[in-house]
Design a protein around this motif. Structure first.
Motif, short mmCIF file in Angstrom:
data_model
loop_
_atom_site.label_atom_id
_atom_site.label_comp_id
_atom_site.label_asym_id
_atom_site.label_seq_id
_atom_site.Cartn_x
_atom_site.Cartn_y
_atom_site.Cartn_z
N ASP A 97 0.77 -1.45 -0.05
CA ASP A 97 0.08 0.04 0.03
C ASP A 97 0.82 1.19 0.05
N THR A 98 1.81 1.44 -0.57
CA THR A 98 2.84 2.32 -0.68
C THR A 98 2.18 3.64 -1.53
N HIS A 99 1.31 3.26 -2.47
CA HIS A 99 0.79 4.19 -3.22
C HIS A 99 -0.32 5.14 -2.64
N GLY A 100 -0.58 4.34 -1.45
CA GLY A 100 -1.50 5.26 -0.38
C GLY A 100 -0.82 6.17 0.49
N ALA A 101 0.70 6.00 0.05
CA ALA A 101 1.34 7.01 1.34
C ALA A 101 1.64 8.32 0.98
N ILE A 102 1.26 8.77 -0.32
CA ILE A 102 1.57 10.23 -0.50
C ILE A 102 0.44 10.86 0.24
N LEU B 30 -1.27 15.34 -11.37
CA LEU B 30 -0.76 14.30 -10.64
C LEU B 30 -2.00 14.16 -9.38
N GLN B 31 -2.53 15.34 -8.91
CA GLN B 31 -3.53 15.36 -7.79
C GLN B 31 -4.65 14.42 -8.15
N GLU B 32 -5.08 14.52 -9.32
CA GLU B 32 -6.10 13.59 -9.65
C GLU B 32 -5.82 12.17 -9.37
N ILE B 33 -4.49 11.76 -9.85
CA ILE B 33 -4.18 10.35 -10.05
C ILE B 33 -3.94 9.72 -8.39
N LEU B 34 -3.26 10.84 -7.83
CA LEU B 34 -3.14 10.43 -6.30
C LEU B 34 -4.47 10.44 -5.54
N GLU B 35 -5.25 11.13 -5.81
CA GLU B 35 -6.71 10.97 -5.27
C GLU B 35 -7.17 9.78 -5.44
N THR C 275 -8.41 4.26 -4.19
CA THR C 275 -9.75 3.84 -4.41
C THR C 275 -9.81 3.06 -5.77
N ILE C 276 -10.17 3.84 -6.86
CA ILE C 276 -10.62 3.19 -8.22
C ILE C 276 -9.25 2.47 -8.58
N LEU C 277 -8.23 3.33 -8.67
CA LEU C 277 -6.88 2.80 -9.14
C LEU C 277 -6.00 1.70 -8.22
N LYS C 278 -6.62 1.57 -7.13
CA LYS C 278 -5.94 0.85 -6.30
C LYS C 278 -5.50 -1.04 -6.56
N PRO C 279 -6.74 -1.54 -7.56
CA PRO C 279 -6.47 -2.80 -8.06
C PRO C 279 -5.01 -2.83 -9.31
N LYS C 280 -5.54 -1.43 -10.01
CA LYS C 280 -4.14 -1.22 -10.96
C LYS C 280 -2.82 -1.26 -10.31
N PHE C 281 -2.90 -0.53 -9.37
CA PHE C 281 -1.28 -0.27 -8.57
C PHE C 281 -0.98 -1.60 -8.10
N GLY D 171 -0.64 3.99 -18.71
CA GLY D 171 -2.14 3.91 -18.57
C GLY D 171 -2.49 4.59 -17.17
N ILE D 172 -1.98 4.20 -16.18
CA ILE D 172 -2.10 4.55 -14.83
C ILE D 172 -2.01 6.16 -14.76
N THR D 173 -0.80 6.65 -15.17
CA THR D 173 -0.63 7.97 -15.11
C THR D 173 -1.12 9.07 -16.19
N GLY D 174 -1.38 8.29 -17.32
CA GLY D 174 -2.00 8.92 -18.31
C GLY D 174 -3.51 9.51 -18.03
N SER D 175 -4.09 9.99 -19.18
CA SER D 175 -5.52 10.57 -19.03
C SER D 175 -6.38 9.40 -19.52
N ASP D 176 -6.03 8.22 -20.07
CA ASP D 176 -7.24 7.42 -20.30
C ASP D 176 -6.96 5.89 -19.37
N PRO D 177 -7.12 5.97 -18.31
CA PRO D 177 -7.02 4.80 -17.40
C PRO D 177 -7.71 3.78 -17.78
N GLU D 178 -8.82 3.99 -18.71
CA GLU D 178 -9.60 2.77 -18.87
C GLU D 178 -9.10 1.80 -20.04
N TYR D 179 -7.85 2.40 -20.54
CA TYR D 179 -7.33 1.55 -21.62
C TYR D 179 -5.85 0.60 -20.71
#
Length: 670
Positions: A80-85, A198-203, A207-213, A275-283
């Motif tokens: 869970d280091t992605h949640g440490a920011i 970056l703020q949107e990605i970190l937020e 949550t929604i990106l946790k399984p991806k991370f 994909g995670i850090t871009g604007s189209d995470p659905e891909y």
């Protein structure tokens, strides 16, 4: 050594990902045929030109580069280091904050050990980065990208290939997380982060990106594990203990294929990061697909580790055999003094290896220099045996006469047991502290290879019974077990060599004193009076009665003075022995020998004429030989070790007939 088949690493390919519909980044399909697998392996091997390495392509400090990569990617090894920011205004649990601080502390410690003196080919890093990032954005096939990267690194060894690809990827991963960590405190990082949204990605990281991370982190972990194994296996290629055949099999069967799948996983992980850090995470590649690829890497890792373990076992076995032979050479060769052999036997981290039981302190082996050293080798039941009393008597005699030449020796107790436990260590200390002579300070000063030498049947052959191995002042082993000569002659046997023992036996007549010393107070009186003394034993009281009556009758008829002395048996049963002794005393009997000896005595009339001519004892021996040959019942066993050349036939020592041959399994704790 069994090697894992290449088919364990089955090749897969992916289709065209150019369409804007969600598609697996790994582009996986059903496993292909064996011919396709072989074709892929051949393609991988064709990219390798490391055997024609140009002069300008210098070798890489692979371990240093990997250590740096691990420091960059250390985040993925922590849950869970992605949640440490921490974003402004965000409430963070105390435990999470503490974990983040601990991770930072560990990272700083890791970075402080990094070497700064190694070179990295930046142009190769840049070329690999372009392949990974540009072609991932273009949706190029992962297999083609992987092959292109292999061509870029074609002049490097296999471990260097994978480290270069992983290093290029780690730089991009590190750049993203460096900006993320400094986003709230550094103006430049904040500006860069705003452009990258970056703020949107970190937020959404928790949550929604946790399984991806999570899928991304797990894949990177698997990549790191396989990379370490590849480097370890490649390092073994330079080990001088391995034959060229083993080296070749280990390399060609596993490393190239493992490198391919590791780099291919790096390509997929890079696509996931984009994909995670871009604007189209659905891909972004689905988490289950990343998990499947990580599982494949895990299987590759297991197979690499299996072969790595086998190779290490082979190397360790060869090293142990070399060490064993080196110990044998040192212990079996002449030296100026005994320092070198003693340091081979007793060594522990340059610390004093011995314990002085008299002065109760730890001492170095120099206290034994240029002295006769008696190695008292035993298990922890040592005080129960006669050998302990012999050693104790020898030591007491030495202490009482320190100035005489026969006292110029030292005793060192060397405990050997099958498995050391906490209870056995405590037992060792208790025994050591109650001894006045020297002992090892701790059992660990005797290495496993030395223990093996002590136990080896070809060397000292220690099993259970204590040994007294003698080393002379020049470090030569002059007797592998002096226990018997010390028992018989005591300090007169000094310096306790095999040669001295032979001389003592040559000078010694076989006398009853050697066999029956201290058995009976009148035995020397009988000898002085030139009486015949018969030693006997057994546990059959009726046989004993018959034998003693016959023996006394024969002695009376032959006109010889005879004394019978009961000596029991080698392993008496206490209750039976007491009963027999009480009957002997009550009935004034005497005992021993075998039933057929009672019949040599009853047939005295058959050989009394021979006794008059040749003497009683020679005539008795001649008659006994005939009785033994005719005896219908006797049991003679000859036990030979199951090594070396076995004789085809052996004659019975009792009757002369050829003995039957059997196989025997024995468990003997004596």
């Amino acid at each position: 050594m069994a090697l894992v088949p290449q088919s364990k690493f089955t090749a897969v390919s992916r289709g065209d990902n150019r369409a804007r519909a969600p598609a697996p980044r790994d582009g996986r399909r059903q496993f292909s045929s064996t011919s396709d697998d072989n074709a892929l392996v051949n393609q991988i091997l064709l990219t390798d030109k490391s055997h024609d390495r140009p002069y300008e392509v210098s070798s890489l400090a692979v371990k240093n580069i990997l250590q740096t990569i691990e420091a960059i990617l250390s985040r993925v090894m922590k849950p869970d280091t992605h949640g440490a920011i921490v974003l402004p205004g965000t409430l963070v649990p105390a435990a999470t904050h503490a974990d983040a601080l601990e991770h930072e502390k560990t990272l700083h410690a890791s970075l402080s050990t990094l070497s700064e003196s190694f070179d990295v080919p930046n142009h190769v890093f840049n070329a690999i980065s372009c392949e990974i990032l540009c072609k991932s954005l273009a949706g190029e096939d992962a297999n083609k990208t992987t092959m292109d990267i292999l061509n870029i690194v074609q002049n490097y060894d296999w471990d260097e290939k994978v480290v270069l690809a992983l290093g290029a990827f780690a730089v991009k991963d590190g750049e993203f997380w460096l900006v993320a960590q400094l986003y709230t405190s550094n103006p430049l990082a904040k500006a860069v982060g705003q452009l990258k949204q970056l703020q949107e990605i970190l937020e959404r990281a928790g949550t929604i990106l946790k399984p991806k991370f999570d899928g991304y982190n797990n894949l990177v972990k698997a990549v790191l594990k396989v990379t370490r194994s590849i480097i370890q296996l490649q390092e073994l290629q330079n080990d001088p203990h391995l034959t060229p055949e083993i080296k070749s099999a280990a390399s060609t069967a596993h490393i190239p294929t493992a490198v391919y799948w590791t780099i291919r996983s790096i390509v997929v992980a890079a696509s996931q990061l984009l994909g995670i850090t871009g604007s189209d995470p659905e891909y972004v590649t689905e988490a289950w697909e990343l998990s499947s690829l990580a599982h494949k890497l895990e299987n590759i890792f297991n197979h690499l580790q299996e072969n790595l373990n086998k190779l290490n076992q082979i190397i360790q076995k060869i090293k142990d055999e070399d060490a064993f032979n080196a110990i044998a050479r040192i212990l079996e060769s002449p030296h100026i003094d005994n320092s070198k052999p003693l340091r081979v036997l007793f060594y522990k981290d340059d610390q004093p290896a011995l314990y002085d039981g008299l002065n109760k302190k730890r001492v170095d082996i120099d206290v034994l220099k240029r002295k006769v050293v008696i190695l008292f080798i035993s298990d922890l039941d040592v005080v129960q045996g006669n050998e302990y009393m012999i050693v104790q008597n020898m030591y007491i005699e030495k202490r009482q006469n320190l100035g005489r030449p026969e006292s110029q020796f030292e005793i060192v107790w060397v405990p050997i047991t099958d498995e050391w436990t906490a209870a056995k260590y405590q037992q060792f200390e208790n025994l050591r502290n109650n001894m006045e002579w020297y002992s090892v300070f701790h059992p660990s000063v005797v290495s496993p290879i030395v223990v093996r030498y002590i136990r080896d049947q070809r060397k000292w052959n220690f099993v259970k019974k204590p040994l007294l191995v003698v080393m002379d002042p020049q470090g030569k082993i002059v007797h592998q077990n002096a226990i018997h000569m010390m028992c018989i002659w005591g300090s007169l046997a000094y310096p306790f060599t095999s040669t001295k023992e032979r001389l003592l036996w040559d000078e010694e007549n076989w006398r009853i004193e050697l066999l029956a010393d201290n058995l009976h107070p009148n035995i020397f009186t009988w000898i002085t009076e030139r009486k015949y003394v018969c030693l006997y034993g057994g546990e059959d009281i009726e046989w004993i009665r018959n034998f003693t009556r016959a023996a006394k009758s024969v002695a009376l008829e032959a006109g010889i003075p005879l004394e019978l002395l009961y000596v029991g048996r080698s392993k008496p049963k206490e209750k039976v022995a007491k009963q027999i002794l009480s009957i002997i005393q009550a009935e004034n009997l005497s005992h021993a020998l075998e039933w057929n000896t009672t019949i040599c005595l009853k047939e005295f009339t058959d050989w009394k004429i021979r006794a008059a001519d040749a003497g009683f004892i020679p005539a008795l021996n001649e008659h006994l030989e005939g009785v033994f040959k005719q005896a219908p019942h006797h049991c003679t066993n000859l036990i030979l070790p199951a090594t070396g050349i076995m004789p085809e036939t052996v004659a019975c020592a009792e009757c002369g007939r050829l003995m039957e041959r059997f196989s025997m399994f024995r468990c003997c704790t004596d």
